[in-house]
Design a protein around this motif. Structure first.
Motif, mmCIF file in Angstrom:
data_model
loop_
_atom_site.group_PDB
_atom_site.id
_atom_site.type_symbol
_atom_site.label_atom_id
_atom_site.label_comp_id
_atom_site.label_asym_id
_atom_site.label_seq_id
_atom_site.Cartn_x
_atom_site.Cartn_y
_atom_site.Cartn_z
ATOM 1 N N GLU A 273 0.846 -1.233 0.027
ATOM 2 C CA GLU A 273 0.116 -0.084 -0.053
ATOM 3 C C GLU A 273 0.885 1.470 0.084
ATOM 4 O OE1 GLU A 273 -3.550 1.823 2.799
ATOM 5 O OE2 GLU A 273 -3.357 -0.238 2.524
ATOM 6 N N TYR A 274 2.208 1.066 0.473
ATOM 7 C CA TYR A 274 3.275 2.379 0.491
ATOM 8 C C TYR A 274 3.114 2.752 -1.062
ATOM 9 C CZ TYR A 274 7.225 5.205 1.550
ATOM 10 O OH TYR A 274 7.988 6.496 1.537
ATOM 11 N N HIS A 275 3.019 1.970 -1.970
ATOM 12 C CA HIS A 275 3.426 2.576 -3.393
ATOM 13 C C HIS A 275 2.052 2.620 -3.921
ATOM 14 C CE1 HIS A 275 7.482 0.734 -2.770
ATOM 15 N NE2 HIS A 275 6.910 -0.375 -2.324
ATOM 16 N N LYS A 276 0.964 2.769 -3.282
ATOM 17 C CA LYS A 276 -0.461 2.927 -3.915
ATOM 18 C C LYS A 276 -0.872 4.336 -3.646
ATOM 19 C CE LYS A 276 -1.519 -1.991 -3.809
ATOM 20 N NZ LYS A 276 -2.562 -3.211 -3.382
ATOM 21 N N ASP A 277 -0.314 4.691 -2.477
ATOM 22 C CA ASP A 277 -1.140 6.187 -1.973
ATOM 23 C C ASP A 277 -0.003 6.883 -1.496
ATOM 24 O OD1 ASP A 277 -2.357 8.188 -0.562
ATOM 25 O OD2 ASP A 277 -3.686 7.081 0.548
ATOM 26 N N SER A 278 0.487 7.814 -2.267
ATOM 27 C CA SER A 278 1.687 8.709 -1.941
ATOM 28 C C SER A 278 1.461 9.814 -0.986
ATOM 29 C CB SER A 278 1.922 9.367 -3.292
ATOM 30 O OG SER A 278 0.917 10.356 -3.609
ATOM 31 N N SER A 279 0.051 9.910 -0.544
ATOM 32 C CA SER A 279 0.072 10.821 0.701
ATOM 33 C C SER A 279 -0.162 10.343 1.952
ATOM 34 C CB SER A 279 -1.423 11.661 0.263
ATOM 35 O OG SER A 279 -2.590 10.727 0.413
ATOM 36 N N LYS A 280 -0.136 9.099 2.054
ATOM 37 C CA LYS A 280 -0.352 8.157 3.319
ATOM 38 C C LYS A 280 0.925 7.874 4.028
ATOM 39 C CE LYS A 280 -2.418 4.216 5.495
ATOM 40 N NZ LYS A 280 -3.336 2.871 5.157
ATOM 41 N N ARG A 281 1.120 8.070 5.276
ATOM 42 C CA ARG A 281 1.888 7.706 6.426
ATOM 43 C C ARG A 281 1.616 6.690 6.906
ATOM 44 N NH1 ARG A 281 5.778 11.741 6.849
ATOM 45 N NH2 ARG A 281 5.724 13.450 5.708
ATOM 46 N N ARG B 180 7.834 7.899 4.099
ATOM 47 C CA ARG B 180 6.465 8.464 4.514
ATOM 48 C C ARG B 180 6.268 7.744 5.826
ATOM 49 N NH1 ARG B 180 4.999 7.607 -0.504
ATOM 50 N NH2 ARG B 180 3.103 6.238 0.358
#
Length: 325
Positions: A81-89, A165
């Motif tokens: 999921e780290y690579h799917k949502d660039s706004s998430k920490r 992130r």
């Protein structure tokens, strides 16, 4: 077999050496510390990737540590999921290896983590594997040759927060380790409780370091590592650090400790530290696994279904408390 994960020792009550025994299992001893006797400090700052490769989601990198002018290797696991949502920490678990290991130590735990995340059992989390060398116990040597604690606290953690992130605060940071890694993670959590919300000590020998000071044996560990000043031993004593930082630990840092009943090289000091936390009124979870020796792989296999439950709950509680401020 289902396990009850909601058993804890309540703060302020003396339980002596009372234990929570989860399972009866067989195991073959695997002494990463040669029965608790260090083989001498050393480190290769950057190690080569094993021919067997790395688990899914794990990559190898280096960062430059200004204090000693060295490039230092580390591994990092990033969930899909780290690579799917660039706004998430994402929260981070720092996993410290045992004696004789490096940034490429056994990856059974990250395999369990990845499978749990992909199945929806646990939320996405980052896991970082530092390089702590051999027999350093994640302490700085008095002569500056092995600034392992400084490298980890002042170098690697800021590097991870700056380049990935993460949730760059205690509400998003956990620490754990097996054997030397358990000992190191426990001491570091006691010394820097403001940096972590969760500690998982996995069969980590926790000695009373200050009592091991002996100026008459300067060439014997730990005297040859921590040096001639007794204050350095006090500053590296998990028992004394727990007392010193009690206000930052009690009710803020969640602590879980696990060890096998046949782990004779580590169990005595772990029981001693458990009792110390009880005496200090520090609520924590303490587990003894019946018939388990010093075997990391077997411990993970036995507890795999709940291996990361404690960190997940600690992160949830810490983040909820932070949101109410």
């Amino acid at each position: 077999m289902p396990l009850n994960w909601n058993c804890r020792f309540s703060a302020g009550r003396s339980f002596g050496l009372a234990v929570l025994v989860l399972l009866t299992i067989g195991a073959t001893p695997l002494f990463a510390q040669r029965n608790g006797k260090p083989t001498g400090p050393s480190i290769t700052w950057v190690n080569a990737i094993p021919e067997s490769g790395l688990p899914e989601g794990v990559t190898h990198h280096t960062f430059h540590f200004e204090k000693n002018g060295k490039d230092v290797g580390y591994c990092i696991y990033l969930p899909s999921e780290y690579h799917k949502d660039s706004s998430k920490r994402f929260p981070v678990i720092y996993n410290l290896h045992g004696n004789g290991g490096n940034e490429f130590h056994s990856f059974e735990d990250v395999t369990v983590l990845n499978e749990g995340i992909e199945s929806g059992k646990w939320p996405p989390m980052i896991m970082v594997f530092p390089n702590g060398g051999r027999s350093t116990f994640y302490k700085d040597s008095f002569d500056g040759e092995f600034p392992i604690e400084s490298m980890f606290i002042e170098g690697l953690i800021p590097h991870i927060d700056e380049n990935y992130r993460t949730i760059p605060s205690r509400e998003g940071r956990c620490i754990e380790g097996f054997s030397m890694g358990g000992r190191g993670s426990t001491r570091l959590a006691m010394k820097y409780p403001e940096m972590f919300c969760s500690l998982f000590c996995q069969a980590g020998n926790v000695p009373r370091t200050a009592e091991n000071f002996d100026p008459d044996t300067p060439d014997t560990y730990p005297n040859n590592y921590l040096g001639p000043d007794i204050q350095n031993y006090r500053d590296n004593d998990a028992f004394l650090l727990a007392e010193k930082n009690l206000k930052q630990i009690r009710g803020k840092l969640r602590i879980q400790i696990a060890c096998g009943t046949k782990d004779g090289g580590h169990l005595p000091t772990i029981r001693d530290f458990h009792q110390h936390l009880v005496d200090l009124g520090v609520d924590h979870t303490y587990i003894e696994l019946e018939d388990l020796a010093h075997n990391r792989k077997k411990m993970i296999e036995t507890m795999s279904d709940i291996w990361f439950d404690y960190h997940v709950e600690s992160l949830r509680i810490a983040q909820e408390k932070n949101s109410r401020r």
